[in-house]
Design a protein around this motif. Structure first.
Motif, PDB file in Angstrom:
ATOM      1  N   MET A   1       0.859  -1.207   0.000  1.00 27.97           N
ATOM      2  CA  MET A   1       0.000   0.000   0.000  1.00 27.97           C
ATOM      3  C   MET A   1       0.884   1.242   0.000  1.00 27.97           C
ATOM      4  O   MET A   1       1.894   1.311   0.701  1.00 27.97           O
ATOM      5  CB  MET A   1      -0.889  -0.068   1.246  1.00 27.97           C
ATOM      6  CG  MET A   1      -1.871   1.048   1.395  1.00 27.97           C
ATOM      7  SD  MET A   1      -3.498   0.746   0.700  1.00 27.97           S
ATOM      8  CE  MET A   1      -4.354  -0.060   2.032  1.00 27.97           C
ATOM      9  N   LEU A   2       0.469   2.228  -0.799  1.00 26.69           N
ATOM     10  CA  LEU A   2       1.213   3.487  -0.909  1.00 26.69           C
ATOM     11  C   LEU A   2       1.097   4.307   0.378  1.00 26.69           C
ATOM     12  O   LEU A   2      -0.008   4.524   0.887  1.00 26.69           O
ATOM     13  CB  LEU A   2       0.592   4.272  -2.065  1.00 26.69           C
ATOM     14  CG  LEU A   2       1.262   5.544  -2.536  1.00 26.69           C
ATOM     15  CD1 LEU A   2       2.581   5.219  -3.246  1.00 26.69           C
ATOM     16  CD2 LEU A   2       0.331   6.293  -3.490  1.00 26.69           C
ATOM     17  N   ASN A   3       2.245   4.744   0.903  1.00 22.42           N
ATOM     18  CA  ASN A   3       2.240   5.581   2.106  1.00 22.42           C
ATOM     19  C   ASN A   3       2.324   7.051   1.711  1.00 22.42           C
ATOM     20  O   ASN A   3       3.295   7.472   1.079  1.00 22.42           O
ATOM     21  CB  ASN A   3       3.426   5.222   3.009  1.00 22.42           C
ATOM     22  CG  ASN A   3       3.229   3.863   3.646  1.00 22.42           C
ATOM     23  OD1 ASN A   3       2.130   3.519   4.056  1.00 22.42           O
ATOM     24  ND2 ASN A   3       4.291   3.068   3.694  1.00 22.42           N
ATOM     25  N   ILE A   4       1.298   7.799   2.118  1.00 18.98           N
ATOM     26  CA  ILE A   4       1.194   9.196   1.686  1.00 18.98           C
ATOM     27  C   ILE A   4       1.394  10.154   2.858  1.00 18.98           C
ATOM     28  O   ILE A   4       0.895   9.930   3.961  1.00 18.98           O
ATOM     29  CB  ILE A   4      -0.189   9.445   1.022  1.00 18.98           C
ATOM     30  CG1 ILE A   4      -0.255   8.717  -0.324  1.00 18.98           C
ATOM     31  CG2 ILE A   4      -0.474  10.937   0.841  1.00 18.98           C
ATOM     32  CD1 ILE A   4      -1.522   8.941  -1.119  1.00 18.98           C
ATOM     33  N   ALA A  27      -4.673   3.895  -0.248  1.00 23.18           N
ATOM     34  CA  ALA A  27      -3.376   4.331   0.293  1.00 23.18           C
ATOM     35  C   ALA A  27      -3.500   4.495   1.794  1.00 23.18           C
ATOM     36  O   ALA A  27      -4.610   4.523   2.336  1.00 23.18           O
ATOM     37  CB  ALA A  27      -2.968   5.658  -0.338  1.00 23.18           C
ATOM     38  N   SER A 264      -3.017   3.422  -8.313  1.00 22.70           N
ATOM     39  CA  SER A 264      -3.150   2.004  -7.967  1.00 22.70           C
ATOM     40  C   SER A 264      -4.081   1.281  -8.937  1.00 22.70           C
ATOM     41  O   SER A 264      -4.463   0.126  -8.699  1.00 22.70           O
ATOM     42  CB  SER A 264      -3.690   1.872  -6.534  1.00 22.70           C
ATOM     43  OG  SER A 264      -4.953   2.485  -6.456  1.00 22.70           O
TER      44      SER A 264
END
Ligand SMILES: NC(=O)C1=CN([C@@H]2O[C@H](COP(=O)(O)OP(=O)(O)OC[C@H]3O[C@@H](n4cnc5c(N)ncnc54)[C@H](OP(=O)(O)O)[C@@H]3O)[C@@H](O)[C@H]2O)C=CC1
Ligand SMILES: O=C([O-])CC(=O)C(=O)O
Length: 271
Positions: A1-4, A27, A264
């Motif tokens: 998962m993208l960390n924002i 995210a 994504s």
């Protein structure tokens, strides 16, 4: 998962955080920051699932993959080069900062060197897809005409410098005509879209901008006219202003959300 990580907890920032919180964007919201810490805390208190830390950017860069800027042109100068040095991708809303060619060159080079991406959403306009396609061949002219209710132009350096009393405008009035380069400096919080158009098309000096104050309007209108080897097109969007910041159109928030959703998505539509 993208960390924002996100900087700027105002209108657009709040919309993005909500979209991550409710799962619209896939995210993790790891950290948020605003120079008004109360605004960051207030935003934090509205989130149901996400529990981002409220920390300065230098700290958040150790924990994130992507920094989202929805703060100001100043923030682009202050923070984006640092984020790229830290190998973070960035998404930038205050695109007007790129009328400074030196800054744009630095950021492009840093992104290349550090294998990072710099995402510039379409923002409050429609037609960037067509302009991007058209720019694969010669483009002869690009003109942006922006009309806003007078209060949507309040506080702009150009309005202050020229002592324009927006309350006294009682009919459709051309406030400014010039290049995109001049426009984004004169109206840094009103026509970032002119910068995105310039970077996609024929540059800041050749792109023409007209800004109109129109008290009869309740919406922010952007019309783009393009002529080139492909033919010509004109787009027009009548934007609902954001309730919490009439300068920024709601479509700008939606565009930021769509850009993050796209990251994504295995299917990529549009040019
Ligand atoms: N690309 C596009 O199409 C569009 C771009 N924009 C741009 O996107 C940005 C965000 O818009 P919006 O959410 O409506 O703006 P808001 O004013 O609602 O929110 C911005 C927040 O960021 C804070 N901020 C500004 N600079 C910094 C900094 N250097 N460090 C930390 N916090 C900072 C502001 O604080 P303070 O209140 O003290 O300034 C404010 O709380 C603006 O630059 C706007 O001009 C907007 C619409 C369309
Ligand atoms: O939201 C809008 O209509 C456009 C805007 O403020 C900008 O480009 O800075």
């Amino acid at each position: 998962m993208l960390n924002i990580g996100l900087i700027g907890c105002g209108t657009i920032g709040a919309s993005i955080c909500k979209a991550i919180d409710d799962g619209t964007i896939e995210a993790e919201l790891v950290a948020i920051y605003d120079r008004n810490l109360n605004d960051a805390d207030k935003l934090l208190s509205t989130l149901k699932r996400s529990k981002p830390q409220v920390i300065e950017v230098a700290e958040m860069l150790k924990k994130i993959d992507l920094l989202v800027e929805c703060a100001s042109q100043e923030a682009v100068y202050e923070l984006i080069p640092t984020a790229l040095h830290a190998h973070c991708d960035v998404m930038i809303m205050s695109v007007g900062a790129f009328s400074d060619e030196k800054l744009f060159k630095t950021i492009k080079e840093l992104a290349k060197e550090n294998k990072c991406k710099v995402y510039l959403p379409s923002g409050a306009i429609v037609g960037l897809d067509g302009l991007k396609s058209a720019s694969s061949d010669e483009i002869y002219s690009v003109t942006l005409t922006t009309q806003k209710p007078p209060r949507g132009l309040a506080g702009a350096p150009y309005i202050i410098r020229n002592k324009i009393d927006l309350d006294k405008i009682n009919g459709k009035t051309v406030i400014f005509e010039g290049t995109a380069s001049e426009a984004v400096k004169a109206f840094p919080a009103n026509v970032n879209v002119a910068a995105t158009i310039s970077l996609t098309g024929i540059g800041f000096e050749k792109t023409k901008v007209k800004i109109v104050a129109n008290p009869a309007l309740t919406r922010n209108i952007h019309e783009i006219s393009v002529e080139g080897a492909f033919g010509e097109f004109t787009t027009k969007v009548e934007n609902v202003p954001s309730p919490t910041n009439p300068k920024s159109s709601y479509l700008a928030s939606l565009s930021a959300i769509a850009t993050l959703k796209k990251l994504s998505d295995p299917i990529q539509t549009g040019t």
